[in-house]
Design a protein around this motif. Structure first.
Motif, PDB file in Angstrom:
ATOM      1  N   GLU A 237       0.746  -1.231  -0.089  1.00 20.08           N
ATOM      2  CA  GLU A 237      -0.072   0.096  -0.033  1.00 20.08           C
ATOM      3  C   GLU A 237       0.726   1.106   0.161  1.00 20.08           C
ATOM      4  O   GLU A 237       0.579   2.117  -0.650  1.00 20.08           O
ATOM      5  N   CYS A 240       1.861   2.405  -3.129  1.00 23.87           N
ATOM      6  CA  CYS A 240       0.715   2.903  -4.115  1.00 23.87           C
ATOM      7  C   CYS A 240       0.187   1.929  -4.857  1.00 23.87           C
ATOM      8  O   CYS A 240      -0.351   1.973  -5.768  1.00 23.87           O
ATOM      9  N   TYR A 241       0.030   0.796  -4.323  1.00 20.50           N
ATOM     10  CA  TYR A 241      -0.547  -0.524  -5.042  1.00 20.50           C
ATOM     11  C   TYR A 241      -2.173  -0.313  -4.880  1.00 20.50           C
ATOM     12  O   TYR A 241      -2.670  -0.240  -3.790  1.00 20.50           O
ATOM     13  N   ARG A 242      -2.911  -0.236  -5.973  1.00 24.07           N
ATOM     14  CA  ARG A 242      -4.219  -0.186  -5.745  1.00 24.07           C
ATOM     15  C   ARG A 242      -4.958  -1.420  -6.855  1.00 24.07           C
ATOM     16  O   ARG A 242      -5.707  -0.832  -7.534  1.00 24.07           O
ATOM     17  N   ARG A 247      -2.167   0.525 -13.888  1.00 22.51           N
ATOM     18  CA  ARG A 247      -1.116  -0.072 -13.693  1.00 22.51           C
ATOM     19  C   ARG A 247      -0.374   0.103 -15.028  1.00 22.51           C
ATOM     20  O   ARG A 247      -0.932  -0.637 -16.174  1.00 22.51           O
TER      21      ARG A 247
END
Lengths: 286, 288
Positions: A237, A240-242, A247
Motif C-alpha cells: 500500500e 501505491c498499490y491499488r 497500472r
C-alpha cells in the motif's frame, strides 16, 4: 537440512535457446495444441511423430534429456499402475487373447488374459503421459521463468475480465506465492531446527507420531506467515498499490516472428498426426 | 525551506476503548523541513514507529492535524487519490527486508512502485536502472530476492522507494535486522539520499550512532516529544537520556563523562572524528 532449501518450484533453467526466447503466451498455446494432438494420436506412426518432435524439442531447448526424464520420476508409479491396469483389464471381442492363464484360487479359477490391443493401450497411455509431462515442462517450466509465466497467464486470461474474473489479482497472488515459497521454506527449516534443539524428533516413530511432531512447526509457521502477509500488505500500500487499474508494466510481452513460425510448425505437427491416424499402413493402432 | 511534514498535537491510541489505556502518542507536534535529515529516537514502545505509520497514513490519528507538504491528510474530505499523491511523495522502508519485496526478480520489484503509479514503460526502465545504480545493486538486477543477503534486500527495498521519486523517505528501523556491514551500507545510502539526491530523510531508530548522522534528533518517550535539537545538543544531555533508557553514542558519552570529571573538553561532541579531535586537543594541551 539443505534439502528443503534446494526445492524450487518449477525448476527454471535459464538459457538462451530459441525455446527460451519464445513468447510465454505462445508456449502456453503450443503446449495446449501438443497435448490435444497427443490425445488424437491413435496409431504407432502418430506416436512416432509425436515422440520424435518431443525429442527434437528437448534438443533445441538444450535442456539435458536426462533432466527431463528425471522430471518424470514422481509419476513413475502412476505410469506403472496405468500400464498394468490397461494391460490386464483390456478385453476385446474382435480378437483372441495373446495369452491366457488360468490360476486356480481355492475353489475358483482366476483368468488372466492379455490381448494385443491391451499391450498397445498400455504402451500408448504411458507414452501419452510421458510426452504430455515432458513437453509441457520443457515449454512451460524449464524454459520459462515463473514470473513471465504469471504475466502471460494474466495476459491470456485478459478477456475473462469482461465476466469480472479478477485476473490481475490472481496473477498477483501467484507472483507473491512464488516470491515467498523460498522464504517460507527457509523459515520452516529454521523452526524445525529450533524445535530439534529443544528435543523434537521428526524422523522416527509411526506416521501419526511424525505428523503430530509437525504441529509445533506448523503453528509458528502460520503465525509468522500471517505477520508477513500483514507487513507485505502495508508495504504494498505504501508503494501505491491499488490493484490492476491504471497500472503499467516494466516488461511488456510481445509476439515475434519466431512465435508465428513455432505456431505454424505445431499446427503442421497436429495436421500430420491427424493425417497419419487415417492411413495407418502397418495396421498397428487402436 | 518550507515544512514537508508537520504534525500538530496528534494523539493515537491502539486500544479499542480510547482513553482507557496509555495512548501510544499523546499530543505530538513535530515538523520536518524539506531536505532535512532527521532522526527520531526512542526505546521500544515509545511511540516512534506509530508516528511513522501515521505519517504514511497506515494509521489515522485520534485527534490532531498532520500536514504532508500542502496536504492536510487528517482533514475529513481527504480523498483516496490524495492519499496516493501523499504516498508517492513520502516513501517508507520497513524493518523486515523480506516482507516488503513483492516480485521474484529484483528489477521487477524495484519497478513495482512506478508500475502502480502508471508511469510509461520507458521511464520505468530509466528509473529502475537509476535507482539500482544509486544503491549499488545494478549487477543484481536479474537476481531472485531470496538469494540476497539482508542488507542487499534492504537496498532493493530502498531502490523500490527511490524509483517512485519521493520527496521524503521514512526509514522505520530499517537497519534493525541487519548485520553491521549491512547496516553501514544502508546508512551510507541514507546519507547519499539526503546529500546527493536532496531527499528528506526521516530515520526512526534506537541506534544512537545512526541518530548522530542526522541534522536534527527528535527523542520520543511515552508518546510525547521528550527532547529535540541537533545531535550535539541532544547527546550533551546524558542524564536526561539515561532517565528514559537511552544512551548517547559511546564516544560522546565518554567525552561527556570526562568533561564532568573536570577535564576541559567541549560539550556535545558528536561523531567519531570530533571526539578523537577533542581528546587529541586535550592531550596536546596537557603535554604542553
Amino acid at each position: 537440512m539443505t534439502v528443503l532449501k534446494d526445492i524450487t518450484l518449477g525448476q527454471y533453467f535459464p538459457g538462451d535457446s530459441i525455446i527460451h526466447r519464445l513468447d510465454p503466451r505462445a508456449k502456453m498455446i503450443l503446449s495446449i495444441l501438443y497435448i490435444v494432438a497427443i490425445f488424437f494420436a491413435k496409431n504407432v506412426f502418430s506416436f512416432v511423430i509425436l515422440t520424435l518432435s518431443a525429442i527434437l524439442l528437448v534438443l533445441i531447448s538444450r535442456i539435458p534429456l536426462l533432466t527431463v526424464l528425471r522430471g518424470l520420476k514422481p509419476v513413475f508409479f502412476i505410469l506403472l499402475f496405468t500400464m498394468v491396469i490397461n494391460l490386464f483389464l483390456t478385453t476385446s471381442t474382435e480378437e483372441s487373447p495373446l495369452f491366457a492363464w488360468n490360476i486356480p484360487v481355492f475353489s475358483w479359477t482366476w483368468q488372466i488374459t492379455i490381448y494385443r490391443i491391451g499391450i498397445l493401450r498400455a504402451i500408448f497411455t504411458a507414452l501419452r503421459v510421458i510426452l504430455l509431462l515432458s513437453v509441457s515442462s520443457v515449454f512451460l517450466t524449464y524454459t520459462t521463468s515463473p514470473i513471465t509465466l504469471t504475466d502471460s497467464l494474466e495476459d491470456l486470461m485478459g478477456p475473462l475480465k469482461v465476466i469480472r474474473v479478477p485476473v490481475h489479482d490472481i496473477a498477483m497472488i501467484i507472483t507473491i506465492a512464488l516470491r515467498f515459497i523460498p522464504t517460507l521454506i527457509e523459515e520452516t527449516d529454521k523452526i524445525m531446527n529450533a524445535q530439534k534443539a529443544r528435543g523434537a524428533d521428526f524422523a522416527t516413530g509411526s506416521l501419526v507420531r511424525r505428523a503430530k511432531a509437525l504441529i509445533p512447526v506448523l503453528v509458528p509457521l502460520f503465525v509468522s506467515s500471517f505477520k508477513r502477509a500483514d507487513d507485505l500488505a502495508i508495504a504494498m500500500e505504501c508503494r501505491c498499490y491499488r490493484g490492476g487499474e491504471g497500472r503499467t508494466k516494466l516488461h511488456k510481452l510481445r509476439y515475434h516472428l519466431r512465435d508465428l513460425l513455432a505456431a505454424i510448425l505445431m499446427v503442421a505437427l497436429f495436421a500430420s498426426v491427424l493425417f497419419v491416424n487415417h492411413i495407418n499402413p502397418l495396421g498397428i493402432g487402436l | 525551506m518550507e515544512n514537508i511534514i508537520e504534525t500538530e498535537n496528534i494523539t493515537f491510541s491502539y486500544s479499542e476503548e480510547r482513553g482507557k489505556q496509555n495512548p501510544a502518542l499523546d499530543g505530538v507536534s513535530v515538523s520536518v523541513r524539506e531536505g532535512e535529515y532527521v532522526a527520531i529516537l526512542g526505546h521500544n514502545g515509545s511511540g516512534k514507529s506509530t508516528l511513522a505509520k501515521l505519517l504514511n497514513m497506515i494509521l489515522v490519528p485520534d485527534s490532531g492535524v498532520i500536514r504532508i507538504g500542502s496536504d492536510e491528510i487528517t482533514s475529513p474530505n481527504f480523498s483516496e487519490d490524495d492519499m496516493f499523491r501523499v504516498r508517492r511523495n513520502v516513501g517508507m522502508v520497513f524493518q523486515n527486508p523480506d516482507n516488503q519485496l513483492v516480485a521474484t526478480v529484483v528489477e521487477e520489484d524495484v519497478a513495482f512502485g512506478p508500475e502502480n503509479l502508471g508511469i510509461p514503460r520507458e521511464e520505468i526502465r530509466q528509473r529502475v536502472d537509476a535507482a539500482l545504480e544509486a544503491v549499488g545493486m545494478t549487477e543484481y538486477a536479474k537476481h531472485a530476492p531470496h538469494r540476497l543477503s539482508g542488507g542487499q534486500k534492504q537496498r532493493i527495498a530502498i531502490a523500490g522507494i527511490m524509483a517512485m521519486m519521493p520527496r521524503c523517505v521514512i526509514f522505520d528501523e530499517a537497519t534493525a535486522m541487519l548485520d553491521p556491514a549491512g547496516r553501514r551500507g544502508i546508512l551510507a545510502i541514507m546519507d547519499s539520499l539526503n546529500h546527493e539526491h536532496s531527499i528528506t530523510v526521516l530515520n526512526i531508530t534506537h541506534h544512537m550512532d545512526e541518530a548522530a548522522r542526522a541534522d536534527r534528533v527528535i527523542v520520543i518517550n511515552d508518546g510525547v516529544v521528550y527532547m529535540q535539537g541537533t545531535p550535539a545538543e541532544v547527546f550533551a544531555r546524558v542524564d536526561e537520556l539515561h532517565a528514559v533508557g537511552l544512551e548517547a553514542p559511546q564516544d560522546t558519552e565518554l567525552i561527556e563523562l570526562l568533561r564532568r570529571m573536570g577535564l576541559p573538553l567541549p560539550a556535545g561532541c558528536v561523531g567519531f572524528n570530533a571526539c578523537v579531535d577533542a581528546l587529541a586537543r586535550l592531550y596536546e594541551g596537557g603535554a604542553r
